[in-house]
Design an enzyme around this catalytic site. Structure first.
Site, PDB file in Angstrom:
ATOM      1  N   ASP A 200      10.980-118.860 -77.039  1.00 26.92           N
ATOM      2  CA  ASP A 200      12.084-119.827 -76.991  1.00 26.92           C
ATOM      3  C   ASP A 200      11.569-121.213 -77.402  1.00 26.92           C
ATOM      4  OD1 ASP A 200      10.552-120.017 -74.643  1.00 26.92           O
ATOM      5  OD2 ASP A 200      12.192-120.895 -73.507  1.00 26.92           O
ATOM      6  N   HIS A 514       9.261-110.893 -79.601  1.00 25.90           N
ATOM      7  CA  HIS A 514      10.397-111.724 -79.192  1.00 25.90           C
ATOM      8  C   HIS A 514       9.974-113.173 -79.415  1.00 25.90           C
ATOM      9  CE1 HIS A 514      14.120-112.318 -76.782  1.00 25.90           C
ATOM     10  NE2 HIS A 514      13.521-113.434 -76.381  1.00 25.90           N
ATOM     11  N   ASP A 556       7.732-102.411 -78.984  1.00 30.63           N
ATOM     12  CA  ASP A 556       7.589-103.407 -80.052  1.00 30.63           C
ATOM     13  C   ASP A 556       8.957-103.642 -80.678  1.00 30.63           C
ATOM     14  OD1 ASP A 556       6.826-105.092 -82.061  1.00 30.63           O
ATOM     15  OD2 ASP A 556       5.851-103.546 -83.274  1.00 30.63           O
ATOM     16  N   GLU A 565       7.379-110.582 -75.737  1.00 28.78           N
ATOM     17  CA  GLU A 565       7.468-112.003 -76.085  1.00 28.78           C
ATOM     18  C   GLU A 565       6.036-112.561 -76.242  1.00 28.78           C
ATOM     19  OE1 GLU A 565      10.188-114.230 -73.661  1.00 28.78           O
ATOM     20  OE2 GLU A 565       9.897-116.073 -74.789  1.00 28.78           O
TER      21      GLU A 565
HETATM   22  O1  G3I Z   1       6.204-113.084 -57.254  1.00 28.80           O
HETATM   23  C1  G3I Z   1       6.827-111.806 -57.309  1.00 28.80           C
HETATM   24  C2  G3I Z   1       5.998-110.809 -56.531  1.00 28.80           C
HETATM   25  O2  G3I Z   1       5.977-111.171 -55.176  1.00 28.80           O
HETATM   26  C3  G3I Z   1       6.579-109.423 -56.734  1.00 28.80           C
HETATM   27  O3  G3I Z   1       5.753-108.482 -56.142  1.00 28.80           O
HETATM   28  C4  G3I Z   1       6.691-109.107 -58.221  1.00 28.80           C
HETATM   29  C5  G3I Z   1       7.365-107.774 -58.449  1.00 28.80           C
HETATM   30  O4  G3I Z   1       7.821-107.656 -59.764  1.00 28.80           O
HETATM   31  O5  G3I Z   1       7.466-110.092 -58.845  1.00 28.80           O
HETATM   32  C6  G3I Z   1       6.911-111.391 -58.758  1.00 28.80           C
HETATM   33  O6  G3I Z   1       7.739-112.295 -59.438  1.00 28.80           O
HETATM   34  C7  G3I Z   1       7.703-112.234 -60.825  1.00 28.80           C
HETATM   35  C8  G3I Z   1       7.418-113.626 -61.369  1.00 28.80           C
HETATM   36  O7  G3I Z   1       7.479-113.632 -62.758  1.00 28.80           O
HETATM   37  C9  G3I Z   1       6.045-114.134 -60.943  1.00 28.80           C
HETATM   38  O8  G3I Z   1       5.034-113.439 -61.565  1.00 28.80           O
HETATM   39  C10 G3I Z   1       9.054-111.772 -61.331  1.00 28.80           C
HETATM   40  O9  G3I Z   1       9.269-110.419 -60.955  1.00 28.80           O
HETATM   41  C11 G3I Z   1       9.129-111.885 -62.834  1.00 28.80           C
HETATM   42  O10 G3I Z   1      10.432-111.602 -63.270  1.00 28.80           O
HETATM   43  C12 G3I Z   1       8.748-113.289 -63.272  1.00 28.80           C
HETATM   44  O11 G3I Z   1       8.649-113.266 -64.671  1.00 28.80           O
HETATM   45  C13 G3I Z   1       8.566-114.528 -65.328  1.00 28.80           C
HETATM   46  C14 G3I Z   1       9.715-114.644 -66.332  1.00 28.80           C
HETATM   47  O12 G3I Z   1       9.569-115.812 -67.081  1.00 28.80           O
HETATM   48  C15 G3I Z   1      11.089-114.650 -65.672  1.00 28.80           C
HETATM   49  O13 G3I Z   1      11.228-115.734 -64.857  1.00 28.80           O
HETATM   50  C16 G3I Z   1       7.235-114.561 -66.049  1.00 28.80           C
HETATM   51  O14 G3I Z   1       6.174-114.636 -65.095  1.00 28.80           O
HETATM   52  C17 G3I Z   1       7.173-115.762 -66.980  1.00 28.80           C
HETATM   53  O15 G3I Z   1       5.996-115.648 -67.765  1.00 28.80           O
HETATM   54  C18 G3I Z   1       8.401-115.804 -67.873  1.00 28.80           C
HETATM   55  O16 G3I Z   1       8.336-116.973 -68.609  1.00 28.80           O
HETATM   56  C19 G3I Z   1       9.285-117.127 -69.651  1.00 28.80           C
HETATM   57  C20 G3I Z   1      10.044-118.429 -69.382  1.00 28.80           C
HETATM   58  O17 G3I Z   1      10.810-118.270 -68.218  1.00 28.80           O
HETATM   59  C21 G3I Z   1      10.888-118.839 -70.570  1.00 28.80           C
HETATM   60  N1  G3I Z   1      10.115-118.872 -71.764  1.00 28.80           N
HETATM   61  C22 G3I Z   1       9.495-117.609 -72.077  1.00 28.80           C
HETATM   62  C23 G3I Z   1       8.535-117.208 -70.981  1.00 28.80           C
HETATM   63  C24 G3I Z   1       7.793-115.934 -71.305  1.00 28.80           C
HETATM   64  O18 G3I Z   1       8.554-114.779 -71.197  1.00 28.80           O
HETATM   65  O1  9MR Z   2      14.786-115.467 -75.262  1.00 31.60           O
HETATM   66  C1  9MR Z   2      14.634-115.673 -73.878  1.00 31.60           C
HETATM   67  C2  9MR Z   2      13.169-115.552 -73.504  1.00 31.60           C
HETATM   68  O2  9MR Z   2      12.442-116.581 -74.111  1.00 31.60           O
HETATM   69  C3  9MR Z   2      13.004-115.565 -71.994  1.00 31.60           C
HETATM   70  O3  9MR Z   2      11.695-115.225 -71.637  1.00 31.60           O
HETATM   71  C4  9MR Z   2      13.932-114.570 -71.344  1.00 31.60           C
HETATM   72  C5  9MR Z   2      13.895-114.609 -69.829  1.00 31.60           C
HETATM   73  O4  9MR Z   2      14.212-115.840 -69.328  1.00 31.60           O
HETATM   74  O5  9MR Z   2      15.267-114.787 -71.741  1.00 31.60           O
HETATM   75  C6  9MR Z   2      15.452-114.677 -73.129  1.00 31.60           C
HETATM   76  O6  9MR Z   2      16.779-114.932 -73.419  1.00 31.60           O
HETATM   77  C7  9MR Z   2      17.651-113.868 -73.114  1.00 31.60           C
HETATM   78  C8  9MR Z   2      18.506-114.244 -71.920  1.00 31.60           C
HETATM   79  O7  9MR Z   2      17.714-114.370 -70.765  1.00 31.60           O
HETATM   80  C9  9MR Z   2      19.584-113.193 -71.717  1.00 31.60           C
HETATM   81  N1  9MR Z   2      20.353-113.022 -72.913  1.00 31.60           N
HETATM   82  C10 9MR Z   2      19.543-112.582 -74.064  1.00 31.60           C
HETATM   83  C11 9MR Z   2      18.480-113.619 -74.364  1.00 31.60           C
HETATM   84  C12 9MR Z   2      17.543-113.153 -75.493  1.00 31.60           C
HETATM   85  O8  9MR Z   2      18.167-112.726 -76.562  1.00 31.60           O
END
Ligand code: G3I
Ligand code: 9MR
Length: 590
Positions: A200, A514, A556, A565
């Protein structure tokens, strides 16, 4: 200079006497060498696809391989079997539901290009050589250049990935929830530069924290390897290491995220919703700063303190920059002490990444550590409280071990009586990873538990490598280095999926990450040098996956933001790992 022919005769797996006698016979030689190849088209033997250093441990994983089964190393130039060995260790990996045997050919050290085969299987061709990771290291750092906001990418630097200026971020709005008396809602700010976070186009301070730290830490640890790298970026002509110029692009942005009125730091700069899958120039939704938080402010304090000491050596190139970083760090620390629990509360009209964190003791310790190492004030040291550090593999959310990594690098600053405590915390964590490496069917630290397969599991594997390398450089115990390199192999192909998880490298790597720029740029190949997130059974994106098993939950497909991503916090430990491994093999290259 070692004579490769001599090495070939003296160092190998088991040489069979009859083969030794017959190897000049063209017919028998051909039969011996080609039989495994004829049956071995599947390339299903897994190994690090960029190959091995001559002196390194060399493991390939043979699916279904059993103890006692033979394997062969085939020279790809002479089509000659140069080494045979037998599987001595085999096991079952529950997380992939796979029986595998380990082909260990560490004692085969001759530089060249080979395949490994067994009765019915074969690997991709791979190299044994002393320069296997150099271009990957450069690309993994160059990936940050491709993530730059607020600039055009010129063909001389970006080649076919050139693009026009986008996201100038010179009129960013203060979101109503971030409003203060001095900066009411709708105030416009200048917050240009920085790196896009991931696939993103938003910029998040928390994730910038660990990413920027890890790159600067790589430079602090492995300056010898990193300082002279030329990356073909716009600043390549100046006297400063390119990696530092690249990091400064993000620091310049981070500095704008601090509210000058009180020192607090806005949590992120973002559009309200994710943009479509368009080029940066077409993602033109309005951008806002979100409320100041303690997590962002402490990440900022830690990185600015660290940057202040690293940039002190470049005062002539960037007059006043080191000092400005140090002052910003102190202001941020002060704000955090007054506001110790400002947790991010995502406004209702915003849906982009949260990077939410409600446990801040580790961020406090880490910021105190960086301030202590730079400013050397006892009050910061007291605040760290080494015995209370819980060492875990670093992640954007859990930064406690970043303290230990910095303290290990600057251990002469730690009072002698407590140095061993800090060391023990790091080595206990590294020791647990080493134990998993020794026992695991794939002989690697990663994947010892299902909980390793989180969103960004590849980043976790790389960060395990960071911990192991810090332990190696602290103790010079090569077991830590071998274990770190095993995770490197995992990321480059020694995994059940047979994927090299870095775009543009290896024999089979992600083609549809992604990543909005890669998707929208009309170039078939994705932008190179990015580590994708990796297997994640959470499958939060609801895409179609080949399996639900933790180690196989990867697809992929551009749809898959939960497994495919890219992100700045996953590439940074890759850079650290590569630089540390290359530096460790420096003497081998001379
Ligand atoms: O902390 C809990 C843990 O207690 C539990 O056991 C575990 C079970 O799945 O989940 C843990 O939480 C996770 C959290 O990351 C911390 O690691 C969530 O499930 C998981 O959904 C969450 O994922 C994050 C994701 O954003 C959604 O918020 C990723 O770490 C993080 O790298 C990712 O970052 C995104 C940005 O929001 C937007 N830009 C892209 C980026 C990469 O995908
Ligand atoms: O593209 C977004 C990605 O960078 C983030 O990691 C992810 C989780 O926050 O969300 C993606 O965006 C999606 C959104 O959450 C739900 N609708 C579809 C989007 C991607 O096409």
């Amino acid at each position: 200079m070692v004579n490769p022919f001599l090495m070939r005769r003296t160092s190998c797996c088991t040489w069979k006497k009859w083969y030794e006698k017959m190897k000049n016979s063209v017919i028998l030689g051909a039969i011996f060498c080609l039989v495994p190849l004829c049956y071995g088209h599947a390339q299903d033997i897994k190994l690090g696809q960029l190959g091995f250093y001559p002196q390194a441990e060399k493991i390939a994983i043979i699916p279904g391989g059993v103890v006692g089964e033979s394997f062969y190393i085939i020279d790809q130039v002479a089509y000659d079997t140069v080494c045979t060995g037998v599987i001595r260790t085999a096991g079952y990996w529950e997380l992939a539901k796979e029986n595998v045997g380990q082909a260990n050919f560490s004692d085969f050290m001759s530089p060249g290009v080979y395949k490994i085969t067994s009765a019915s299987k074969s690997s991709h061709p791979f190299e044994i050589g002393s320069h296997i990771y150099e271009s990957l290291l450069k690309a993994s750092i160059k990936s940050y250049y491709y993530q730059r906001a607020s600039t055009e990418l010129l063909p001389i630097h970006a080649g076919e990935y050139k693009r026009d200026l986008a996201h100038p971020d010179d009129r960013v709005l203060v979101h109503p929830k971030a409003a203060t008396e001095q900066r009411p809602a709708g105030t416009t700010l200048r917050a240009p530069r920085g790196w896009y976070d991931a696939g993103d186009y938003n910029k998040y301070v928390v994730n910038s924290g660990i990413s920027t730290y890890t790159l600067l830490a790589a430079l602090e640890y492995f300056g010898e390897t990193l300082a002279t790298l030329s990356l073909a970026i716009p600043e390549s002509e100046n006297q400063v290491p390119d990696v530092l110029d690249e990091v400064k692009w993000n620091l310049d942005w981070m500095l704008t995220m601090q509210d000058p009125h009180d020192g607090g730091v806005y949590h992120k700069l973002t559009s309200k919703e994710f943009s479509g899958f368009v080029t940066p120039g077409k993602a033109i939704k309005e951008r806002y700063v979100m409320p100041k938080t303690t997590a962002a402010t402490l990440n900022f304090a830690a990185v600015m303190a660290q940057a202040s000491r690293v940039f002190a050596a470049y005062e002539r190139d960037f007059p006043g920059f080191s000092r400005a970083c140090g002052e910003a760090a102190l202001k941020a620390w002060k704000w955090s002490r007054i506001n110790p629990a400002r947790i991010y509360d995502q406004p209702a009209d915003v849906t982009t990444g949260e990077y939410g964190d409600d446990v801040l003791s580790d961020e406090f310790q880490w910021a105190a550590t960086e301030l202590f190492v730079t400013i050397r004030r006892d009050s910061f040291y007291t605040f760290i409280n080494i015995p209370s550090i819980t060492a875990t593999v670093p992640s954007w959310r859990n930064v406690s071990t970043l303290s230990l990594i910095s303290l290990a690098r600057h251990h002469h600053l730690v009072p002698a009586g407590e140095r061993s405590q800090a060391k023990k915390k790091l080595l206990d964590l590294a020791g647990r990873l080493l134990a998993t490496y020794r026992d695991s069917p794939y002989k690697m630290p990663f994947g010892g538990a299902a909980s390793d397969f989180v969103w960004g599991s590849n980043g976790l594997a790389a960060n395990q490598g960071v911990v192991l390398l810090a332990a190696y450089y602290l103790t010079e115990d090569k077991h830590y280095l071998s274990a770190a390199m095993a995770n490197m192999d995992y990321l480059l192909g020694r995994n059940p999926l047979n994927y090299c998880f870095v775009t543009g490298f290896g024999k089979k790597s992600p083609l549809d990450p992604h990543h909005r720029p890669s998707f929208s740029d009309h170039v078939t190949a994705p932008v190179p040098g990015f580590l994708v997130g990796g297997p994640n059974p959470g499958q939060q994106d609801k895409c179609t996956y080949p399996s639900d098993l933790p180690a196989l939950s990867y697809t992929d497909d551009v749809c898959s933001y939960a497994s495919n991503e890219v992100a700045i916090n996953w590439n940074a430990p890759l850079v650290f790992l590569l630089a540390g491994i290359i530096q460790a093999h420096g003497s081998e290259r001379e």
